[in-house]
Design a protein around this motif. Sequence first.
Motif, PDB file in Angstrom:
ATOM      1  N   TYR D  23       0.839  -1.201   0.000  1.00 33.87           N
ATOM      2  CA  TYR D  23       0.000   0.000   0.000  1.00 33.87           C
ATOM      3  C   TYR D  23       0.870   1.246   0.000  1.00 33.87           C
ATOM      4  O   TYR D  23       0.651   2.194  -0.773  1.00 33.87           O
ATOM      5  CB  TYR D  23      -0.932  -0.048   1.218  1.00 33.87           C
ATOM      6  CG  TYR D  23      -1.683   1.231   1.496  1.00 33.87           C
ATOM      7  CD1 TYR D  23      -2.547   1.781   0.541  1.00 33.87           C
ATOM      8  CD2 TYR D  23      -1.537   1.889   2.723  1.00 33.87           C
ATOM      9  CE1 TYR D  23      -3.247   2.955   0.811  1.00 33.87           C
ATOM     10  CE2 TYR D  23      -2.230   3.060   3.000  1.00 33.87           C
ATOM     11  CZ  TYR D  23      -3.081   3.591   2.045  1.00 33.87           C
ATOM     12  OH  TYR D  23      -3.759   4.748   2.303  1.00 33.87           O
ATOM     13  N   LEU D  24       1.899   1.257   0.841  1.00 39.49           N
ATOM     14  CA  LEU D  24       2.792   2.428   0.913  1.00 39.49           C
ATOM     15  C   LEU D  24       3.538   2.623  -0.416  1.00 39.49           C
ATOM     16  O   LEU D  24       3.695   3.754  -0.896  1.00 39.49           O
ATOM     17  CB  LEU D  24       3.805   2.256   2.052  1.00 39.49           C
ATOM     18  CG  LEU D  24       3.219   2.346   3.468  1.00 39.49           C
ATOM     19  CD1 LEU D  24       4.270   1.948   4.511  1.00 39.49           C
ATOM     20  CD2 LEU D  24       2.681   3.751   3.767  1.00 39.49           C
ATOM     21  N   SER D  25       3.967   1.525  -1.008  1.00 45.04           N
ATOM     22  CA  SER D  25       4.666   1.644  -2.295  1.00 45.04           C
ATOM     23  C   SER D  25       3.714   2.130  -3.374  1.00 45.04           C
ATOM     24  O   SER D  25       4.100   2.886  -4.267  1.00 45.04           O
ATOM     25  CB  SER D  25       5.280   0.302  -2.703  1.00 45.04           C
ATOM     26  OG  SER D  25       6.424   0.057  -1.921  1.00 45.04           O
ATOM     27  N   GLN D  26       2.466   1.713  -3.293  1.00 44.60           N
ATOM     28  CA  GLN D  26       1.495   2.169  -4.282  1.00 44.60           C
ATOM     29  C   GLN D  26       1.267   3.668  -4.144  1.00 44.60           C
ATOM     30  O   GLN D  26       1.244   4.400  -5.142  1.00 44.60           O
ATOM     31  CB  GLN D  26       0.176   1.395  -4.138  1.00 44.60           C
ATOM     32  CG  GLN D  26      -0.837   1.746  -5.219  1.00 44.60           C
ATOM     33  CD  GLN D  26      -0.250   1.636  -6.625  1.00 44.60           C
ATOM     34  OE1 GLN D  26       0.330   0.617  -6.998  1.00 44.60           O
ATOM     35  NE2 GLN D  26      -0.337   2.713  -7.416  1.00 44.60           N
ATOM     36  N   LEU D  27       1.126   4.139  -2.903  1.00 46.31           N
ATOM     37  CA  LEU D  27       0.977   5.591  -2.683  1.00 46.31           C
ATOM     38  C   LEU D  27       2.173   6.326  -3.277  1.00 46.31           C
ATOM     39  O   LEU D  27       2.043   7.372  -3.916  1.00 46.31           O
ATOM     40  CB  LEU D  27       0.888   5.892  -1.180  1.00 46.31           C
ATOM     41  CG  LEU D  27      -0.384   5.439  -0.450  1.00 46.31           C
ATOM     42  CD1 LEU D  27      -0.232   5.699   1.053  1.00 46.31           C
ATOM     43  CD2 LEU D  27      -1.618   6.147  -0.992  1.00 46.31           C
ATOM     44  N   ASP D  28       3.360   5.755  -3.089  1.00 51.43           N
ATOM     45  CA  ASP D  28       4.582   6.394  -3.572  1.00 51.43           C
ATOM     46  C   ASP D  28       4.701   6.273  -5.096  1.00 51.43           C
ATOM     47  O   ASP D  28       5.362   7.094  -5.737  1.00 51.43           O
ATOM     48  CB  ASP D  28       5.791   5.753  -2.879  1.00 51.43           C
ATOM     49  CG  ASP D  28       7.065   6.570  -3.021  1.00 51.43           C
ATOM     50  OD1 ASP D  28       6.975   7.818  -3.066  1.00 51.43           O
ATOM     51  OD2 ASP D  28       8.152   5.970  -3.090  1.00 51.43           O
ATOM     52  N   ASP D  33       8.382   7.577  -6.372  1.00 55.11           N
ATOM     53  CA  ASP D  33       9.090   6.581  -7.157  1.00 55.11           C
ATOM     54  C   ASP D  33       8.798   5.151  -6.727  1.00 55.11           C
ATOM     55  O   ASP D  33       9.515   4.222  -7.098  1.00 55.11           O
ATOM     56  CB  ASP D  33      10.598   6.850  -7.123  1.00 55.11           C
ATOM     57  CG  ASP D  33      11.136   6.818  -5.700  1.00 55.11           C
ATOM     58  OD1 ASP D  33      10.323   6.699  -4.764  1.00 55.11           O
ATOM     59  OD2 ASP D  33      12.367   6.914  -5.538  1.00 55.11           O
ATOM     60  N   GLY D  34       7.761   4.981  -5.927  1.00 55.59           N
ATOM     61  CA  GLY D  34       7.249   3.630  -5.696  1.00 55.59           C
ATOM     62  C   GLY D  34       8.017   2.763  -4.716  1.00 55.59           C
ATOM     63  O   GLY D  34       7.798   1.555  -4.672  1.00 55.59           O
ATOM     64  N   ASP D  35       8.924   3.352  -3.945  1.00 52.65           N
ATOM     65  CA  ASP D  35       9.740   2.500  -3.081  1.00 52.65           C
ATOM     66  C   ASP D  35       9.485   2.685  -1.590  1.00 52.65           C
ATOM     67  O   ASP D  35      10.147   2.050  -0.774  1.00 52.65           O
ATOM     68  CB  ASP D  35      11.237   2.712  -3.374  1.00 52.65           C
ATOM     69  CG  ASP D  35      11.683   4.149  -3.121  1.00 52.65           C
ATOM     70  OD1 ASP D  35      10.836   4.982  -2.745  1.00 52.65           O
ATOM     71  OD2 ASP D  35      12.882   4.424  -3.311  1.00 52.65           O
ATOM     72  N   HIS D  36       8.553   3.544  -1.216  1.00 46.92           N
ATOM     73  CA  HIS D  36       8.435   3.861   0.202  1.00 46.92           C
ATOM     74  C   HIS D  36       8.132   2.626   1.056  1.00 46.92           C
ATOM     75  O   HIS D  36       8.693   2.459   2.138  1.00 46.92           O
ATOM     76  CB  HIS D  36       7.394   4.960   0.435  1.00 46.92           C
ATOM     77  CG  HIS D  36       7.399   5.480   1.845  1.00 46.92           C
ATOM     78  ND1 HIS D  36       8.522   6.019   2.419  1.00 46.92           N
ATOM     79  CD2 HIS D  36       6.435   5.513   2.806  1.00 46.92           C
ATOM     80  CE1 HIS D  36       8.251   6.377   3.674  1.00 46.92           C
ATOM     81  NE2 HIS D  36       6.995   6.068   3.936  1.00 46.92           N
TER      82      HIS D  36
END
Lengths: 342, 342, 192, 192
Positions: D23-28, D33-36
């Motif tokens: 979910y966090l990577s999707q938000l990022d 850049d998608g890595d959070h």
Amino acid sequence: MKKILNDPSDLVPEMMAGMVASYPQYVRLIPDTTAVVRNDKAFTEKHEPRVGVVSGGGSGHEPLHAGFVGLGMLTAAVAGQVFTSPTPDQIYEAIKAANQGRGVLLIIKNYSGDVMNFDMAKDLAGIDDIPVESIVVDDDVAVEDSLYTQGRRGVAGTVFVEKIVGAAAEAGADLKTLVQLGKDVIAQTKTIGVALHAATVPEVGHPGFELGPDEMEYGVGIHNEPGYKREKMVPSAQLAKELLGKIGDQFPGGLADKSFAVLVNGFGATPLGEQFIFANDVLHQLGEAQATAAFTKVGNYVTSLDMTGLSLTLLQLTDKHWLPYLNAPAATIGWGDTRNER
Amino acid sequence: MKKILNDPSDLVPEMMAGMVASYPQYVRLIPDTTAVVRNDKAFTEKHEPRVGVVSGGGSGHEPLHAGFVGLGMLTAAVAGQVFTSPTPDQIYEAIKAANQGRGVLLIIKNYSGDVMNFDMAKDLAGIDDIPVESIVVDDDVAVEDSLYTQGRRGVAGTVFVEKIVGAAAEAGADLKTLVQLGKDVIAQTKTIGVALHAATVPEVGHPGFELGPDEMEYGVGIHNEPGYKREKMVPSAQLAKELLGKIGDQFPGGLADKSFAVLVNGFGATPLGEQFIFANDVLHQLGEAQATAAFTKVGNYVTSLDMTGLSLTLLQLTDKHWLPYLNAPAATIGWGDTRNER
Amino acid sequence: MNVEQVKQWMQLFSAEIEKNKDYLSQLDTDIGDGDHGNNMARGVKAVEAGLAKDQPTDLAQTFKSIAMSLISKVGGASGPLYGTAFLEMAKAAKDDENDLPALLQAAAAGVAKRGGAKVGDKTMVDVWLPAAADAKQGQLNDAVIDKLVAATKPLRALKGRASYLGERSIGHLDPGAVSTGMLLKTLLQATK
Amino acid sequence: MNVEQVKQWMQLFSAEIEKNKDYLSQLDTDIGDGDHGNNMARGVKAVEAGLAKDQPTDLAQTFKSIAMSLISKVGGASGPLYGTAFLEMAKAAKDDENDLPALLQAAAAGVAKRGGAKVGDKTMVDVWLPAAADAKQGQLNDAVIDKLVAATKPLRALKGRASYLGERSIGHLDPGAVSTGMLLKTLLQATK
Ligand SMILES: Nc1ncnc2c1ncn2[C@@H]1O[C@H](COP(=O)(O)OP(=O)(O)O)[C@@H](O)[C@H]1O
Ligand SMILES: Nc1ncnc2c1ncn2[C@@H]1O[C@H](COP(=O)(O)OP(=O)(O)O)[C@@H](O)[C@H]1O
Ligand SMILES: [Mg+2]
Ligand SMILES: [Mg+2]
Ligand SMILES: [Mg+2]
Ligand SMILES: [Mg+2]
């Protein structure tokens, strides 16, 4: 098909024009052709005559061949249409431009079209009394070699042949010596390639073959020629094992206790990072097999348009002159830096 | 996602191991890091001390930065996780390895993460009394630059900065001089990129954004950052016009009567042939605009994994020392041959 | 055979190639590199432009013009092969030969020599050599040509790119054989 | 606040991050850049390993262990920011501070200083600073935290990667604010 192009039928002349406009210090166009010849001062300001070394072939394999024209490698290179051998008239012009009075060696990749077109060009040059000899590169061990085939294809190992023969020519070797050197190097050069995605020829507009989302094709050629098997993707280390195994089988006694020049060659759309991961596995496994990598290159040298995948080439260094020739200075667009001595 | 990999979480260490195993004549690993430092004899056999030049950033942009470590360019480089700034402890190790007693210059691409991590490393080095300065590259003109943003991103123009600053350091310039030189070069460096297909981060597994089969994204970053517009594909000549126009707007008075270094930079999955076609259009249009291309590079220098697309960088050569620095010898994996003088 | 017939032949052949360009490339995609249609299309366009420019008046000059266009514009394997066919016909015509079977004989022999292929190797030679022999017997017609072309399908290729496929080349028509079939059928049309 | 509570906090936070990694990577991915998610997951794993290895016995050592793990394993923007938060708490704890609101105050100020962001710039600071103030008033709870996180959605980013998107950053939650929300909610759980 998404490509950065204008009219696909102008692809080759525009690409060659871009190359000479970007790098006039290395190459210039031979008028009315899509062939280039050395343009560096060492060549244009008439140095000691050398044997000219000329190669060429279909386009789509950049930087091969024009990107290897320059001091210490090729004297001239001819670019055909995409994946299509150049024509004899253009090869003939390249021979004339490369000849410095000591004859010309042609480096031909083993495809019927290339062999026939270069042969016709040789005939034309013969009328002018230019001594021309040729060697045929057939390093692709994916293909069965038997009396019943054309022999093996010429692929990425060509760049090692061009480097070694070019360095020897630069050092002053004569035509006969270069022919023998080239043949000896070719005999020790073995390549095998693998594709994750086929190339799309611009004038065709779709990939040459379709692979599933988890499939790899082993033994592909550099013109979308299918390979010897299609299997599920495997990790890099396992891929290295398979390809090293196939190549090792070609050297009598296997890999152990031999010294090699290694080329990990990207096919055009494979990131350099992945190539280094694969190189890491190859070099590690060579070490485990008690073999030495005395020279390594990793990058896009002999590509296949936008093919995803790579090839592995091993050249067994059976002659002590070959490593110095590989490390000898060369000034070209594609070979990279030559302060290679370790 | 099809990639040549082992465990994606080992990607960076394996890639760096492959790089140093393939090219020990240029780089070695700094123990317990994914950072590299020069390994050439000129460096290891203690030459005259120079200011160390260190760069680094997230991985996925190969050959940047480790591929530019060597005589005449960077002294050391630090590789973070894919698209993720490296950590201060590793940058600190690189600073120590690069320092020869005359201090270290950090070349940072303008991303919050990079700036903060490099800042923390600078603090650590300060405790050791190593003089450390930094410059921040922000060449991406696709991004609006205003008081209300972080400023512009650092992208492909970084490689020109590394080459020029590296050459000046090699020539013996001191830290203060290098800071000013770097800032001056950055001020004249403008880049803009376009994508045909987004990159796939291995740990994510799918492309960062989806483009239609005939769409192009203008102004993308090198980490899949979306750009300023998405439009139907256009021919190369029209693309060159759009990008040159955007860049030209950044130079007071436009392009006319100015001299530039030009970089056509592939993003990783774009064939070299297409890059040359685009370079041909760019150089042709620069000529029409009465501008000069005094230096040109075409190839994959600052990539974005397997992104398809390219960027165009113009560096206005406002100082007569810059062209000689661009042409100065460098021995690295990625910059290529340096017999560039035309 | 006369100059007008050759020109007519080339027009018919050109139209046939244009119509079947994608088909030929598709055949070449299956067992080669997918360019045969484009190669031939480039060739016939060059032939027409060459004839318009050279304005040859005798048979030898006409064949030579065609040969030079093919040699300098087609490339690949088919360029030298088709080029050699017309070059050999030009040589024969220069020796005052204008008999169709004799010309075909010269062409076929040239193609076989240039490529080193034998009948059964699954190349255009599989059409050229038997067709020339049939022509000598006065037995060349569309049905015969179609049969020669179709006969390449079950073969395993031993020459050319397709040979690299080994067993996998079986079950596909040879693209060069197919285009040679078109060449010969348009020749029959132009000279009937 | 004591060592046990901090350890408990880190366990809860770690579990929450693992659960919400994608979910966090999707938000990022939407505005960065998608890595959070991956960055934070790498971080919490390192924190747990670090605590197991360091076996800290006092509050200052505990916070420092966490800070060093985050700084040396996360990278990106969130590494130095979260690292600084814990480093500042370690410093405060070393000065014998163990009052939760005071520790939070130190952390929030450190994050704001490190990144140079103000409230309203659409970063994690939008959660850190007001939450620390609310804690001081004894008014920090889950609902307050959720509201602070949600409030980043309509904003235009002025710091961090998302700022490069300009207007396009509007309408998305800030990933760092979301992970900070998780950090604070697990803190409340561990100390209640
Ligand atoms: N050695 C050969 N002898 C006779 N014909 C050949 C030979 N090699 C190839 N061919 C013919 O050429 C055809 C392929 O032509 P084309 O696709 O234009 O060239 P390329 O194979 O170079 O791409 C084959 O289908 C075959 O008929
Ligand atoms: N200058 C800054 N000040 C405060 N927070 C920031 C700053 N820059 C970025 N951030 C925070 O970091 C988050 C992104 O973290 P992450 O994705 O892990 O790093 P990166 O942006 O380097 O990929 C953003 O959502 C934002 O909350
Ligand atoms: Mg071909
Ligand atoms: Mg990141
Ligand atoms: Mg073909
Ligand atoms: Mg991020």
